[in-house]
Scaffold this motif. Structure first.
Motif, PDB file in Angstrom:
ATOM      1  N   THR A 106       0.837  -1.199   0.000  1.00 38.84           N
ATOM      2  CA  THR A 106       0.000   0.000   0.000  1.00 38.84           C
ATOM      3  C   THR A 106       0.874   1.251   0.000  1.00 38.84           C
ATOM      4  OG1 THR A 106      -1.802  -1.142   1.133  1.00 38.84           O
ATOM      5  CG2 THR A 106      -1.794   1.260   1.280  1.00 38.84           C
ATOM      6  N   GLY A 107       1.950   1.223   0.759  1.00 35.13           N
ATOM      7  CA  GLY A 107       2.891   2.347   0.763  1.00 35.13           C
ATOM      8  C   GLY A 107       3.509   2.562  -0.610  1.00 35.13           C
ATOM      9  N   GLN A 108       3.848   1.469  -1.282  1.00 32.29           N
ATOM     10  CA  GLN A 108       4.397   1.587  -2.630  1.00 32.29           C
ATOM     11  C   GLN A 108       3.370   2.193  -3.581  1.00 32.29           C
ATOM     12  OE1 GLN A 108       5.916  -2.186  -3.973  1.00 32.29           O
ATOM     13  NE2 GLN A 108       7.448  -2.307  -2.344  1.00 32.29           N
ATOM     14  N   GLN A 109       2.120   1.774  -3.445  1.00 29.98           N
ATOM     15  CA  GLN A 109       1.062   2.338  -4.285  1.00 29.98           C
ATOM     16  C   GLN A 109       0.945   3.848  -4.063  1.00 29.98           C
ATOM     17  OE1 GLN A 109      -2.130  -0.428  -2.971  1.00 29.98           O
ATOM     18  NE2 GLN A 109      -2.675  -0.439  -5.141  1.00 29.98           N
ATOM     19  N   ARG A 110       0.917   4.263  -2.822  1.00 27.44           N
ATOM     20  CA  ARG A 110       0.795   5.691  -2.512  1.00 27.44           C
ATOM     21  C   ARG A 110       1.971   6.479  -3.065  1.00 27.44           C
ATOM     22  NH1 ARG A 110      -1.250   4.792   3.657  1.00 27.44           N
ATOM     23  NH2 ARG A 110      -3.422   4.413   3.143  1.00 27.44           N
ATOM     24  N   MET A 111       3.174   5.905  -2.939  1.00 25.57           N
ATOM     25  CA  MET A 111       4.358   6.582  -3.450  1.00 25.57           C
ATOM     26  C   MET A 111       4.276   6.741  -4.965  1.00 25.57           C
ATOM     27  SD  MET A 111       8.337   5.357  -3.378  1.00 25.57           S
ATOM     28  CE  MET A 111       7.950   4.057  -4.552  1.00 25.57           C
ATOM     29  N   LEU A 112       3.844   5.696  -5.659  1.00 23.53           N
ATOM     30  CA  LEU A 112       3.731   5.781  -7.113  1.00 23.53           C
ATOM     31  C   LEU A 112       2.687   6.812  -7.535  1.00 23.53           C
ATOM     32  CD1 LEU A 112       3.999   2.014  -8.014  1.00 23.53           C
ATOM     33  CD2 LEU A 112       5.531   3.828  -8.811  1.00 23.53           C
ATOM     34  N   ARG A 113       1.572   6.818  -6.835  1.00 26.73           N
ATOM     35  CA  ARG A 113       0.529   7.804  -7.170  1.00 26.73           C
ATOM     36  C   ARG A 113       1.043   9.222  -6.934  1.00 26.73           C
ATOM     37  NH1 ARG A 113      -3.445   3.995  -4.348  1.00 26.73           N
ATOM     38  NH2 ARG A 113      -4.235   2.754  -6.073  1.00 26.73           N
ATOM     39  N   ALA A 114       1.768   9.414  -5.857  1.00 24.30           N
ATOM     40  CA  ALA A 114       2.331  10.736  -5.563  1.00 24.30           C
ATOM     41  C   ALA A 114       3.353  11.129  -6.627  1.00 24.30           C
ATOM     42  CB  ALA A 114       2.979  10.750  -4.184  1.00 24.30           C
ATOM     43  N   GLN A 115       4.168  10.176  -7.057  1.00 22.67           N
ATOM     44  CA  GLN A 115       5.139  10.472  -8.114  1.00 22.67           C
ATOM     45  C   GLN A 115       4.429  10.866  -9.404  1.00 22.67           C
ATOM     46  OE1 GLN A 115       7.474   6.875  -8.262  1.00 22.67           O
ATOM     47  NE2 GLN A 115       8.981   7.644  -6.799  1.00 22.67           N
ATOM     48  N   GLY A 116       3.324  10.193  -9.700  1.00 19.27           N
ATOM     49  CA  GLY A 116       2.549  10.536 -10.899  1.00 19.27           C
ATOM     50  C   GLY A 116       1.981  11.934 -10.814  1.00 19.27           C
ATOM     51  N   ARG A 117       1.402  12.277  -9.673  1.00 20.85           N
ATOM     52  CA  ARG A 117       0.860  13.633  -9.496  1.00 20.85           C
ATOM     53  C   ARG A 117       1.972  14.671  -9.575  1.00 20.85           C
ATOM     54  NH1 ARG A 117      -2.178  10.850  -5.602  1.00 20.85           N
ATOM     55  NH2 ARG A 117      -0.765  11.524  -3.948  1.00 20.85           N
ATOM     56  N   ASN A 118       3.108  14.357  -8.967  1.00 21.13           N
ATOM     57  CA  ASN A 118       4.241  15.284  -9.015  1.00 21.13           C
ATOM     58  C   ASN A 118       4.742  15.476 -10.443  1.00 21.13           C
ATOM     59  OD1 ASN A 118       4.152  15.690  -6.264  1.00 21.13           O
ATOM     60  ND2 ASN A 118       5.774  14.217  -5.815  1.00 21.13           N
ATOM     61  N   ALA A 119       4.701  14.419 -11.251  1.00 20.67           N
ATOM     62  CA  ALA A 119       5.142  14.529 -12.641  1.00 20.67           C
ATOM     63  C   ALA A 119       4.239  15.493 -13.415  1.00 20.67           C
ATOM     64  CB  ALA A 119       5.157  13.164 -13.316  1.00 20.67           C
ATOM     65  N   ILE A 120       2.936  15.427 -13.147  1.00 18.68           N
ATOM     66  CA  ILE A 120       2.009  16.350 -13.825  1.00 18.68           C
ATOM     67  C   ILE A 120       2.277  17.784 -13.373  1.00 18.68           C
ATOM     68  CG2 ILE A 120      -0.410  17.069 -13.942  1.00 18.68           C
ATOM     69  CD1 ILE A 120      -1.158  14.153 -14.135  1.00 18.68           C
ATOM     70  N   ILE A 121       2.447  17.969 -12.083  1.00 20.93           N
ATOM     71  CA  ILE A 121       2.714  19.320 -11.556  1.00 20.93           C
ATOM     72  C   ILE A 121       4.038  19.844 -12.097  1.00 20.93           C
ATOM     73  CG2 ILE A 121       3.244  20.602  -9.445  1.00 20.93           C
ATOM     74  CD1 ILE A 121       1.209  18.699  -8.023  1.00 20.93           C
ATOM     75  N   LYS A 122       5.052  18.994 -12.074  1.00 22.07           N
ATOM     76  CA  LYS A 122       6.362  19.397 -12.587  1.00 22.07           C
ATOM     77  C   LYS A 122       6.267  19.751 -14.066  1.00 22.07           C
ATOM     78  CE  LYS A 122      11.079  17.750 -13.253  1.00 22.07           C
ATOM     79  NZ  LYS A 122      11.974  16.605 -13.173  1.00 22.07           N
ATOM     80  N   GLY A 123       5.540  18.941 -14.819  1.00 22.23           N
ATOM     81  CA  GLY A 123       5.361  19.229 -16.246  1.00 22.23           C
ATOM     82  C   GLY A 123       4.678  20.563 -16.469  1.00 22.23           C
ATOM     83  N   GLY A 124       3.670  20.837 -15.668  1.00 24.54           N
ATOM     84  CA  GLY A 124       2.957  22.116 -15.795  1.00 24.54           C
ATOM     85  C   GLY A 124       3.850  23.294 -15.447  1.00 24.54           C
ATOM     86  N   PHE A 125       4.579  23.190 -14.351  1.00 19.41           N
ATOM     87  CA  PHE A 125       5.477  24.288 -13.961  1.00 19.41           C
ATOM     88  C   PHE A 125       6.614  24.461 -14.962  1.00 19.41           C
ATOM     89  CE2 PHE A 125       3.902  23.913  -9.435  1.00 19.41           C
ATOM     90  CZ  PHE A 125       3.334  25.169  -9.410  1.00 19.41           C
ATOM     91  N   SER A 126       7.136  23.356 -15.449  1.00 17.98           N
ATOM     92  CA  SER A 126       8.214  23.430 -16.437  1.00 17.98           C
ATOM     93  C   SER A 126       7.704  24.088 -17.718  1.00 17.98           C
ATOM     94  CB  SER A 126       8.752  22.037 -16.734  1.00 17.98           C
ATOM     95  OG  SER A 126       9.792  22.092 -17.669  1.00 17.98           O
TER      96      SER A 126
END
Length: 144
Positions: A106-126
């Motif tokens: 479950t922790g791995q799932q949460r980490m992956l989901r957070a990484q995915g959300r961060n990738a979208i945010i990073k892409g938008g800011f970039s």
């Protein structure tokens, strides 16, 4: 031409974030399926362990009875209680091991989901940063 390059760069940055998010979501889903299978296997392992232990307890009782020991005697009762406690302990250890693995997954799932959300945010800011950096070159009148 510079505006087209800027648009392509911005679109590519955003697209990369979206694709990274999709990949992370797919991995999280696969881990969820793995977690469910692992919990099912743990349940089966626990059931088998209990069944095997019950057979051993039954054999022990049969041996005691064959030797002429009264199954209601304090010694026989104590042996039965001890065996039952061991069975409960072993069963709990199996279940807790499965739960610990489930928590880790479950922790791995949460980490992956957070990484995915961060990738979208990073892409938008970039993309926004690229746009703001290139804007004065494309539209020099903004500087005036």
């Amino acid at each position: 031409m510079q505006a087209i390059g800027l648009a392509a760069g911005i679109g590519g940055t955003i697209w990369q974030g979206v694709q990274t998010n999709r990949a992370a979501a797919a991995q999280a889903k696969a881990i969820g399926e793995q977690k469910q299978q692992m919990l099912q296997l743990t349940s089966v392992e626990d059931q088998r362990y209990r069944a095997q232990f019950r057979r051993q307890i039954g054999s022990q009782r049969a041996e005691l009875a064959a030797r002429g020991v009264d199954l209601g005697s304090p010694s026989a009762v104590y042996l039965g209680q001890t065996a039952a406690e061991e069975m409960a302990f072993g069963s709990a250890a199996i279940r807790q091991g499965g739960q610990a693995e489930a928590v880790e997954l479950t922790g791995q799932q949460r980490m992956l989901r957070a990484q995915g959300r961060n990738a979208i945010i990073k892409g938008g800011f970039s993309a926004a940063g690229d746009f703001l950096t290139a804007a004065p070159d494309i539209w020099p009148e903004l500087l005036a």
